[in-house]
Design an enzyme around this catalytic site. Structure first.
Site, mmCIF file in Angstrom:
data_model
loop_
_atom_site.group_PDB
_atom_site.id
_atom_site.type_symbol
_atom_site.label_atom_id
_atom_site.label_comp_id
_atom_site.label_asym_id
_atom_site.label_seq_id
_atom_site.Cartn_x
_atom_site.Cartn_y
_atom_site.Cartn_z
ATOM 1 N N SER A 123 -8.743 -4.625 -1.553
ATOM 2 C CA SER A 123 -7.379 -4.124 -1.805
ATOM 3 C C SER A 123 -6.961 -3.265 -0.625
ATOM 4 C CB SER A 123 -7.358 -3.260 -3.065
ATOM 5 O OG SER A 123 -7.972 -2.004 -2.801
ATOM 6 N N ASP A 124 -5.693 -2.913 -0.544
ATOM 7 C CA ASP A 124 -5.326 -1.861 0.394
ATOM 8 C C ASP A 124 -5.627 -0.521 -0.292
ATOM 9 O OD1 ASP A 124 -4.431 -0.468 2.596
ATOM 10 O OD2 ASP A 124 -2.551 -1.551 2.797
ATOM 11 N N TRP A 125 -5.478 0.531 0.459
ATOM 12 C CA TRP A 125 -5.814 1.891 0.020
ATOM 13 C C TRP A 125 -5.101 2.211 -1.309
ATOM 14 C CZ3 TRP A 125 -8.669 5.445 3.119
ATOM 15 C CH2 TRP A 125 -8.662 6.768 2.675
ATOM 16 N N ASN A 126 -5.852 2.260 -2.394
ATOM 17 C CA ASN A 126 -5.296 2.559 -3.732
ATOM 18 C C ASN A 126 -4.269 1.531 -4.216
ATOM 19 O OD1 ASN A 126 -6.763 4.879 -3.563
ATOM 20 N ND2 ASN A 126 -5.040 6.294 -3.521
ATOM 21 N N SER A 127 -4.203 0.365 -3.563
ATOM 22 C CA SER A 127 -3.136 -0.563 -3.973
ATOM 23 C C SER A 127 -3.379 -1.124 -5.376
ATOM 24 C CB SER A 127 -2.962 -1.700 -2.961
ATOM 25 O OG SER A 127 -4.053 -2.587 -2.993
#
Ligand code: BGC
Length: 750
Positions: A283-287
């Site tokens: 995932s992207d950062w906290n996505s």
């Protein structure tokens, strides 16, 4: 001896929901089977966790993190940049965790590690995949010595909007150029052998549509219909897979209503089923947990469920998998086979990286910022510089000319590095001012910054800048944006030169009448409408990296003949955005002959659309500079375009030949560009699409006959049913120096 693990595995293990009972014949899959048969559910969930801190946090190694690694609850770490911590954490994973599964250390190594190359948009302006590959290799060699074996690059987001701050990190607006560069980055980062400790796994990001953020506002909604998605936004990602990319990142954005990190269509149907991707998705950062704010998930547990169901294998920083996957499996909501598929994909990449044999980094500090790396960074900076204007051949500078060095970017060692350089050090930068002072005798250089930084609005130093200009023959005005004005979360609504830069340029022009060379260092095309007439030459240097100064100075002095070409259309005004070369014709296309400007309309005119087409009354329909544009100190002429056949069948090929002559007095590089147009389609087709390009070196007065091969597959596109088709009918092929200046021939597909 290093073992080479075969890259191809049998199809049965590629797709979702494979059963752990299936017996694979592939030795790599068998190893994964063997290790997975011993893993507890906690350990499996652990592999899906990427823990880490922000890029700047230093401090001690927390006991909590060590314990998590020891218990097998972590699969990867991001931003651990202390070599001792890297070694210690890997030792704990390998020696003390239940199954000794090594960690992967990850970092954003975007355009260099310590040796910083031009921002990716600048590298795209080289139109030189070999150079881009070499730059990515340098980054891998340097970063891996710190233990970084996984980079979150390349960013492959097509962007048609220079307001978007992350256009700086993008390969530009064109799917074909971006695809060629995509393969180059992947090959460069990953090298020939992924298990070599100096290779870095690449990550194709941000899958997909992140660059189509509404209004260029970062993180915003993307609405892209499926044929457009497949024809424009997906190709660079597909090419990354063909080049062997091992990981993908799901973007922050929603696409057509569904956040990518929960989007089964993208992550499962397209990526795994259609493209047979067998690496893993992070995932992207906290996505994952941001899907709550998107309004797509009710809470963390729901987010974990939807992300896992869609196909996010590893969660970056947020911990919804850690907290909820077990519960979701116990409740029977999430099939354990889905978790097995996720873990299998992660382990597959770890095996391919050779981490089970050689988990530790190899310290090789002497390669960092080596002469060879700095030379490659300079080459990239040289080739990225695009000359946009050069009235009366004011450039290159003449020997003995005295120069006034003015402007906030003449000596800005941090800003020239550009966005997203966590490990670059401004102390290693060589600025244009330093290089000029090295190359020119002291009496030829007058320095007065005029402004301290790009946003500076103070006019206090204007008079000293004007005085410096008066004492010189020519003004070198180093303008642009500070690095922090582009990149993630740094979108701008006004993309002209910030602060009082325009004012200072006008003041110098008015008070000195001296010729002005504008050298821009910025993360995006800059709107020049207010000042273009006040300057005689313009060089776009992007944010050129560590060796930006010497590269710019070589171009100014004529030691290097500029060869960069725009990878994006350069707008006249923000009001023209989005503006891109591969647009659709419309029913009332803009036409030079019938264009009605705002001042041509009679006062009190009757309301009528007649005479008006798809254009702006006040800004026309042409950009400031078209896609593919760039000047040279020499000139080139194209002639004698021929196609080998008038028509082509579904498996045919067409030879497109033409003559290119260097009509000037200096050797130079021309990037020839071949575009096509499919005149009538079952869905409308763009007015031009780039299909080939080639950098050609020519001596003065030399003519070369060049031939490019166009095959029927180059003419295919995704239709309304999302089938990749070749449709019969009339086509044109265009060859020339940029998207606007081309010769044309027609042919038919029968
Ligand atoms: C960015 C990614 C990056 C990640 C890790 C995010 O904010 O969108 O491109 O890889 O942070 O640093």
């Amino acid at each position: 001896m290093r073992r080479i693990i075969p890259l191809f595995i049998i199809t049965v293990s590629l797709f979702g929901c494979e059963s752990s009972q299936q017996v694979s014949q592939d030795p790599l899959e068998q190893k994964i089977d063997s290790i997975m048969s011993k893993m507890s559910l906690t350990e499996k969930i652990g592999q899906t966790a990427q823990r880490g801190t922000s890029s700047r946090v230093k401090g001690a190694l927390s006991e909590e993190l060590k314990t998590a690694v020891r218990e097998g609850r972590v699969g990867s770490l991001i931003n651990v940049m202390n070599k001792d911590f890297v070694d210690e954490l890997q030792r704990i994973a390998v020696e003390e965790s239940p199954n000794g599964i090594p960690l992967i250390f990850a970092r954003d190594v975007i355009h260099g590690f310590k040796t910083i190359f031009p921002i990716p948009l600048g590298q795209a302006a080289t139109w030189n995949p070999e150079l881009v590959e070499a730059g990515a290799r340098v980054a891998a060699v340097e970063a891996s010595t710190y233990g970084v074996r996984w980079t979150f690059a390349p960013m492959l987001d097509i962007s048609r909007d220079p307001r978007w701050g992350r256009i700086a990190e993008s390969p530009g607006e064109d799917p074909f150029l971006a695809s060629e560069l995509s393969a180059a980055y992947v090959k460069g980062f990953q090298g020939d052998d992924l298990s070599d400790p100096s290779s870095m796994v690449a990550c194709a990001k941000h899958f997909v549509g992140y660059g189509a953020a509404e209004g260029g506002r970062d993180y915003n909604t993307a609405i892209i219909h499926e044929p457009l998605l497949r024809n424009v936004y997906l190709p660079p990602f597909k090419k990354a897979i063909e080049a062997g990319v091992q990981t993908f990142m799901s973007g922050f954005n929603e696409l057509n209503g569904v956040p990518v990190s929960g989007n089964q269509f993208l992550l499962d149907q397209v990526l795994r089923q259609e493209w047979a991707f067998d690496g893993f998705v992070v995932s992207d950062w906290n996505s994952v947990t941001e899907m709550i704010a998107h309004g797509y998930c009710a809470d963390e547990k729901d987010a974990a469920y939807k992300a896992a169901r869609a196909g996010v294998d590893m969660e970056m920083t947020s911990q919804s998998y850690d907290k909820h996957l077990q519960e979701l499996i116990d409740e029977g909501k999430l099939d354990v086979n889905q978790l097995d598929r996720m873990v299998r994909a992660i382990l597959r990449v770890k095996f391919r990286m050779g981490l089970f044999e050689q988990p530790y980094r190899i310290d090789n500090e002497e390669v960092v910022l080596s002469e060879d790396h700095l030379k490659k960074a300079k080459d990239a900076a040289l080739q990225s510089i695009v000359m946009l204007k050069n009235e009366e051949d004011i450039l290159p500078l003449k020997t003995s000319q005295k120069v006034a060095v003015i402007g906030p970017l003449a000596n800005a060692p941090l800003d020239q590095l550009g966005t997203w350089i966590f490990d670059g050090d401004q102390d290693d930068s060589v600025t244009p001012l330093t290089s000029l002072k090295e190359k020119l005798t002291a009496n030829r250089v007058k320095v007065a910054a005029g402004l301290d930084y790009s946003r500076d609005r103070s006019t206090a130093q204007f008079s000293s800048a004007v005085n410096a200009a008066k004492q010189s023959d020519i003004v070198l005005f180093f303008a642009g944006e500070e690095a922090i004005l582009s990149g993630e979360a740094h979108s701008r609504a006004h993309i002209n030169l910030p602060g009082a830069q325009e004012e200072l340029i006008k003041e110098i022009r008015k008070k000195t009448k001296k010729p002005i060379v504008l050298i821009i260092q910025a993360g995006r095309p800059i709107v020049l409408e207010n000042i273009l007439d006040d300057v005689d030459a313009v060089l776009m240097a992007w944010h050129p990296g560590t060796m930006g100064g010497p590269a710019i100075v070589d171009v100014l002095l004529g030691d290097y003949n500029p060869s960069g070409r725009l990878p994006v259309t350069w707008p006249k005004s923000v009001g023209q955005v989005p503006i891109y070369y591969n647009y659709k014709n419309t029913g009332r296309p803009a036409r030079e002959e019938s264009f009605v400007g705002i001042d041509d309309i009679p006062i009190g005119a009757w309301q009528s659309s007649l005479g008006n087409n798809s254009h702006y009354l006040d800004d026309g329909f042409r950009p400031q500079y078209p896609f593919g544009y760039g000047l040279s100190y020499t000139s080139f002429e194209y002639d004698n375009l021929k196609v080998s056949e008038d028509s082509l069948n579904s498996n045919g090929e067409l030879k497109v030949s033409f003559e290119l002559t260097n009509t000037g007095v200096l050797p130079g590089v021309e990037t020839v560009q071949l575009y096509i147009r499919d005149h009538v389609g079952t869905i409308t087709r763009p007015v031009k699409e780039l299909k080939k390009f080639q950098r050609v070196v020519l001596n003065p007065k030399e003519t070369k006959t060049l031939e490019l091969t166009l095959s029927s597959s180059d003419l295919k596109f995704y239709n309304a049913e999302n089938e990749f088709v070749l449709e019969s009918g009339q086509f044109s092929v265009f060859v020339g120096a940029n998207a606007q200046n081309t010769m044309k021939k027609d042919f038919w597909v029968r």
